[in-house]
Scaffold this motif. Structure first.
Motif, PDB file in Angstrom:
ATOM      1  N   GLU A  97       0.990   3.686  -3.164  1.00  0.00           N
ATOM      2  CA  GLU A  97       0.625   5.323  -3.038  1.00  0.00           C
ATOM      3  C   GLU A  97       1.992   6.156  -3.564  1.00  0.00           C
ATOM      4  N   GLU A 156      -2.976   1.581 -10.893  1.00  0.00           N
ATOM      5  CA  GLU A 156      -2.954   0.420 -10.298  1.00  0.00           C
ATOM      6  C   GLU A 156      -2.116  -0.635 -10.852  1.00  0.00           C
ATOM      7  N   ASP A 159       0.717  -1.189   0.055  1.00  0.00           N
ATOM      8  CA  ASP A 159      -0.064  -0.231   0.117  1.00  0.00           C
ATOM      9  C   ASP A 159       0.742   1.337  -0.012  1.00  0.00           C
TER      10      ASP A 159
END
Length: 82
Positions: A46, A56, A42
Motif C-alpha cells: 500500500e 502490484e 499488504d
C-alpha cells in the motif's frame, strides 16, 4: 581511498577477533526478517502504491519479491562467505 582502506582493515580485525555473529544466528535473523517482510506485505504494498505509484506486479518482482529472494540466496551462501 585511505579512509576506505582503514575501514576494511578495521572490519577484518573485528571478524578475526570473533566479534561477528555465527552463521546459525545470522540465518535465524534473516528468516525473521523475511517473515516480517511477508507478514507486512499488504502495508508495504500500500505504501509503495501510494507513495511511488508502483503497480502490484512491480511490487512483487522488484520490491518485496526481490528482497525475499535475496534473503534466501544470502541464507544459502552464508557458510561459504564466513
Amino acid at each position: 581511498m585511505q579512509d576506505f582502506t582503514k575501514t576494511i582493515e578495521n572490519q577484518r580485525i573485528h571478524v578475526r577477533s570473533g566479534g561477528t555473529v555465527d552463521v546459525r544466528t545470522r540465518r535465524q535473523t534473516l528468516r525473521a526478517l523475511k517473515l516480517a517482510l511477508l507478514e507486512n506485505y499488504d502495508t508495504l504494498a500500500e505504501a509503495l502504491r501510494k507513495d511511488l505509484g508502483k503497480p502490484e506486479m512491480e511490487i512483487i518482482t522488484s520490491e518485496v519479491g526481490f528482497v525475499a529472494h535475496e534473503i534466501n540466496r544470502i541464507s544459502r551462501r552464508l557458510r561459504r562467505w564466513n
